[in-house]
Design a protein around this motif. Structure first.
Motif, PDB file in Angstrom:
ATOM      1  N   SER A 102       0.813  -1.213   0.000  1.00 33.39           N
ATOM      2  CA  SER A 102       0.000   0.000   0.000  1.00 33.39           C
ATOM      3  C   SER A 102       0.850   1.267   0.000  1.00 33.39           C
ATOM      4  O   SER A 102       0.402   2.342  -0.394  1.00 33.39           O
ATOM      5  CB  SER A 102      -0.956   0.010   1.194  1.00 33.39           C
ATOM      6  OG  SER A 102      -0.234   0.130   2.407  1.00 33.39           O
ATOM      7  N   GLY A 103       2.096   1.153   0.475  1.00 37.28           N
ATOM      8  CA  GLY A 103       3.009   2.287   0.419  1.00 37.28           C
ATOM      9  C   GLY A 103       2.855   3.296   1.525  1.00 37.28           C
ATOM     10  O   GLY A 103       3.487   4.359   1.508  1.00 37.28           O
ATOM     11  N   GLY A 104       2.040   2.996   2.531  1.00 35.50           N
ATOM     12  CA  GLY A 104       1.876   3.926   3.648  1.00 35.50           C
ATOM     13  C   GLY A 104       1.383   3.226   4.889  1.00 35.50           C
ATOM     14  O   GLY A 104       0.419   2.462   4.843  1.00 35.50           O
ATOM     15  N   VAL A 105       2.061   3.458   6.006  1.00 35.34           N
ATOM     16  CA  VAL A 105       1.690   2.827   7.271  1.00 35.34           C
ATOM     17  C   VAL A 105       0.722   3.742   8.008  1.00 35.34           C
ATOM     18  O   VAL A 105       0.996   4.931   8.195  1.00 35.34           O
ATOM     19  CB  VAL A 105       2.929   2.560   8.147  1.00 35.34           C
ATOM     20  CG1 VAL A 105       2.531   1.882   9.449  1.00 35.34           C
ATOM     21  CG2 VAL A 105       3.934   1.700   7.388  1.00 35.34           C
ATOM     22  N   THR A 106      -0.405   3.211   8.433  1.00 25.62           N
ATOM     23  CA  THR A 106      -1.416   4.021   9.103  1.00 25.62           C
ATOM     24  C   THR A 106      -1.039   4.253  10.568  1.00 25.62           C
ATOM     25  O   THR A 106      -0.256   3.495  11.151  1.00 25.62           O
ATOM     26  CB  THR A 106      -2.794   3.338   9.045  1.00 25.62           C
ATOM     27  OG1 THR A 106      -2.725   2.082   9.739  1.00 25.62           O
ATOM     28  CG2 THR A 106      -3.219   3.097   7.606  1.00 25.62           C
ATOM     29  N   VAL A 107      -1.614   5.289  11.143  1.00 22.61           N
ATOM     30  CA  VAL A 107      -1.333   5.628  12.541  1.00 22.61           C
ATOM     31  C   VAL A 107      -1.715   4.495  13.497  1.00 22.61           C
ATOM     32  O   VAL A 107      -0.929   4.148  14.399  1.00 22.61           O
ATOM     33  CB  VAL A 107      -2.053   6.939  12.934  1.00 22.61           C
ATOM     34  CG1 VAL A 107      -1.900   7.206  14.434  1.00 22.61           C
ATOM     35  CG2 VAL A 107      -1.492   8.109  12.139  1.00 22.61           C
ATOM     36  N   PRO A 108      -2.893   3.865  13.366  1.00 20.91           N
ATOM     37  CA  PRO A 108      -3.224   2.753  14.261  1.00 20.91           C
ATOM     38  C   PRO A 108      -2.207   1.619  14.204  1.00 20.91           C
ATOM     39  O   PRO A 108      -1.863   1.039  15.236  1.00 20.91           O
ATOM     40  CB  PRO A 108      -4.605   2.289  13.761  1.00 20.91           C
ATOM     41  CG  PRO A 108      -5.198   3.501  13.159  1.00 20.91           C
ATOM     42  CD  PRO A 108      -4.046   4.216  12.513  1.00 20.91           C
ATOM     43  N   THR A 109      -1.711   1.312  12.995  1.00 22.28           N
ATOM     44  CA  THR A 109      -0.709   0.256  12.869  1.00 22.28           C
ATOM     45  C   THR A 109       0.568   0.637  13.598  1.00 22.28           C
ATOM     46  O   THR A 109       1.187  -0.196  14.286  1.00 22.28           O
ATOM     47  CB  THR A 109      -0.397  -0.023  11.384  1.00 22.28           C
ATOM     48  OG1 THR A 109      -1.597  -0.415  10.711  1.00 22.28           O
ATOM     49  CG2 THR A 109       0.630  -1.135  11.246  1.00 22.28           C
ATOM     50  N   VAL A 213     -10.080   0.963  16.073  1.00 21.66           N
ATOM     51  CA  VAL A 213      -9.161   1.638  16.990  1.00 21.66           C
ATOM     52  C   VAL A 213      -9.506   3.108  17.167  1.00 21.66           C
ATOM     53  O   VAL A 213      -9.513   3.639  18.281  1.00 21.66           O
ATOM     54  CB  VAL A 213      -7.708   1.497  16.491  1.00 21.66           C
ATOM     55  CG1 VAL A 213      -6.750   2.261  17.395  1.00 21.66           C
ATOM     56  CG2 VAL A 213      -7.310   0.030  16.420  1.00 21.66           C
ATOM     57  N   SER A 214      -9.814   3.779  16.032  1.00 16.48           N
ATOM     58  CA  SER A 214      -9.994   5.231  16.078  1.00 16.48           C
ATOM     59  C   SER A 214     -11.447   5.683  16.099  1.00 16.48           C
ATOM     60  O   SER A 214     -11.740   6.847  16.365  1.00 16.48           O
ATOM     61  CB  SER A 214      -9.303   5.862  14.862  1.00 16.48           C
ATOM     62  OG  SER A 214      -9.944   5.443  13.659  1.00 16.48           O
ATOM     63  N   GLY A 215     -12.372   4.765  15.787  1.00 21.38           N
ATOM     64  CA  GLY A 215     -13.779   5.146  15.729  1.00 21.38           C
ATOM     65  C   GLY A 215     -14.183   5.742  14.399  1.00 21.38           C
ATOM     66  O   GLY A 215     -15.305   6.237  14.252  1.00 21.38           O
ATOM     67  N   ALA A 216     -13.275   5.679  13.420  1.00 18.27           N
ATOM     68  CA  ALA A 216     -13.591   6.215  12.094  1.00 18.27           C
ATOM     69  C   ALA A 216     -14.664   5.371  11.412  1.00 18.27           C
ATOM     70  O   ALA A 216     -14.888   4.212  11.776  1.00 18.27           O
ATOM     71  CB  ALA A 216     -12.325   6.256  11.234  1.00 18.27           C
ATOM     72  N   ASP A 217     -15.305   5.947  10.415  1.00 17.07           N
ATOM     73  CA  ASP A 217     -16.359   5.239   9.692  1.00 17.07           C
ATOM     74  C   ASP A 217     -15.756   4.218   8.736  1.00 17.07           C
ATOM     75  O   ASP A 217     -14.703   4.429   8.152  1.00 17.07           O
ATOM     76  CB  ASP A 217     -17.220   6.230   8.894  1.00 17.07           C
ATOM     77  CG  ASP A 217     -18.067   7.109   9.807  1.00 17.07           C
ATOM     78  OD1 ASP A 217     -18.419   6.646  10.911  1.00 17.07           O
ATOM     79  OD2 ASP A 217     -18.349   8.255   9.423  1.00 17.07           O
ATOM     80  N   TYR A 218     -16.462   3.097   8.610  1.00 16.77           N
ATOM     81  CA  TYR A 218     -16.114   2.088   7.619  1.00 16.77           C
ATOM     82  C   TYR A 218     -17.424   1.552   7.059  1.00 16.77           C
ATOM     83  O   TYR A 218     -18.353   1.252   7.814  1.00 16.77           O
ATOM     84  CB  TYR A 218     -15.278   0.965   8.236  1.00 16.77           C
ATOM     85  CG  TYR A 218     -14.990  -0.157   7.254  1.00 16.77           C
ATOM     86  CD1 TYR A 218     -14.112   0.029   6.191  1.00 16.77           C
ATOM     87  CD2 TYR A 218     -15.625  -1.386   7.381  1.00 16.77           C
ATOM     88  CE1 TYR A 218     -13.856  -0.979   5.280  1.00 16.77           C
ATOM     89  CE2 TYR A 218     -15.374  -2.408   6.478  1.00 16.77           C
ATOM     90  CZ  TYR A 218     -14.494  -2.208   5.431  1.00 16.77           C
ATOM     91  OH  TYR A 218     -14.261  -3.205   4.530  1.00 16.77           O
ATOM     92  N   ASP A 219     -17.469   1.415   5.761  1.00 19.62           N
ATOM     93  CA  ASP A 219     -18.715   1.128   5.050  1.00 19.62           C
ATOM     94  C   ASP A 219     -19.503  -0.032   5.653  1.00 19.62           C
ATOM     95  O   ASP A 219     -20.682   0.094   5.942  1.00 19.62           O
ATOM     96  CB  ASP A 219     -18.400   0.844   3.576  1.00 19.62           C
ATOM     97  CG  ASP A 219     -19.671   0.742   2.742  1.00 19.62           C
ATOM     98  OD1 ASP A 219     -20.689   1.315   3.170  1.00 19.62           O
ATOM     99  OD2 ASP A 219     -19.631   0.100   1.683  1.00 19.62           O
ATOM    100  N   MET A 220     -18.849  -1.176   5.869  1.00 16.52           N
ATOM    101  CA  MET A 220     -19.552  -2.385   6.308  1.00 16.52           C
ATOM    102  C   MET A 220     -19.411  -2.654   7.802  1.00 16.52           C
ATOM    103  O   MET A 220     -19.898  -3.683   8.291  1.00 16.52           O
ATOM    104  CB  MET A 220     -19.023  -3.588   5.525  1.00 16.52           C
ATOM    105  CG  MET A 220     -19.275  -3.536   4.027  1.00 16.52           C
ATOM    106  SD  MET A 220     -21.049  -3.579   3.632  1.00 16.52           S
ATOM    107  CE  MET A 220     -21.476  -5.230   4.163  1.00 16.52           C
TER     108      MET A 220
END
Length: 257
Positions: A102-109, A213-220
């Protein structure tokens, strides 16, 4: 076709939780907790974790396992060890993908990886640190503060020794169970998403984890969580009723004698 696909997804979902349940039982089995009592306890705590956001249900897990295994120390460190191996497997899956594909590490990871590194580092350096500090405190001038520090050090050493007993000889199988559970859960989420005509990739799984982890929205996320909670709730009722009907006359405390 959708019915057959749904049945397969349900079967794999049950296998995921069977693996997670056996991982936790492997950790607490030395406390002689009867398996019949453990199963509804696992399902009940899993249900609470699904319903309560931000993993706050872990507090309830600690309370439940403390009650059935004989004390707060057992409940707290059993849940901590279970979370450690679960998180370690997740990081081992997400980090290589995000770095190489993916080329980018997310903050939660990053946060999860830092948590794992800190725990491993603390576990690795504690024995030598304990020896040094214990010798230093004993040979220093005796005072009330020194005695308090020595008592605190001995308490921490007791925690370390207990955690070592929980995981010694089980590192490999605990990590294997965790990796298998996460890989199969990715499969379940992918199948569940595609069942509703939507696409799914490992990036979507990363977004799902980030949403937890963050409470962000996810479609499913909402639909998947509600469906999971319904299945686990049904299993909780079934196995709790079964335990109440067939439970032995001896308590777990008697069983441990």
């Amino acid at each position: 076709m959708k019915i057959a696909t749904g049945a397969v997804i349900l079967l794999v979902f049950l296998i995921v939780h069977l693996i997670k349940m056996m991982r936790m039982y492997l950790i607490v089995m030395d406390r002689k907790v009867s398996f019949d009592r453990f199963v509804p306890a696992y399902l009940r705590t899993t249900l609470v974790n699904l319903v309560i956001p931000y993993k706050l249900g872990e507090i309830y897990r600690v309370a439940v396992y403390s009650r059935i295994s004989g004390g707060f120390k057992t409940g707290f460190f059993s849940v901590l060890v279970d979370r450690f191996f679960d998180t370690l497997a997740l990081v081992l899956i997400l980090l290589p993908y995000q770095l190489l594909i993916s080329g980018g590490v997310t903050v939660p990871t990053i946060l999860l990886a830092v948590f794992e590194v800190v725990i491993v580092f603390a576990y690795a350096v504690f024995p030598s640190s304990y020896t040094f500090l214990n010798r230093y405190i004993i040979t220093s001038r005796e005072s009330k503060r020194s005695m308090m520090a020595l008592a605190a050090l001995e308490t921490v050493n007791g925690w370390y020794t207990y955690v070592r007993e929980l995981v010694t000889g089980r590192y490999g199988i605990l990590l294997l169970f965790s990796l298998a559970a996460w890989i199969l859960e990715i499969t379940v989420l992918a199948g569940f998403t595609r069942l509703f005509g939507k696409t799914f990739s490992v990036a979507d799984f990363g977004a799902y984890i980030e949403s937890i982890v963050s409470g962000a929205d996810y479609d499913m996320k909402y639909l998947y969580t509600v469906t999971s909670a319904c299945v686990v709730a049904a299993l909780t009722v079934i196995f709790t009723v079964r335990y109440l009907i067939v439970r032995p006359k001896k308590t777990d405390k008697d069983f441990a004698k």
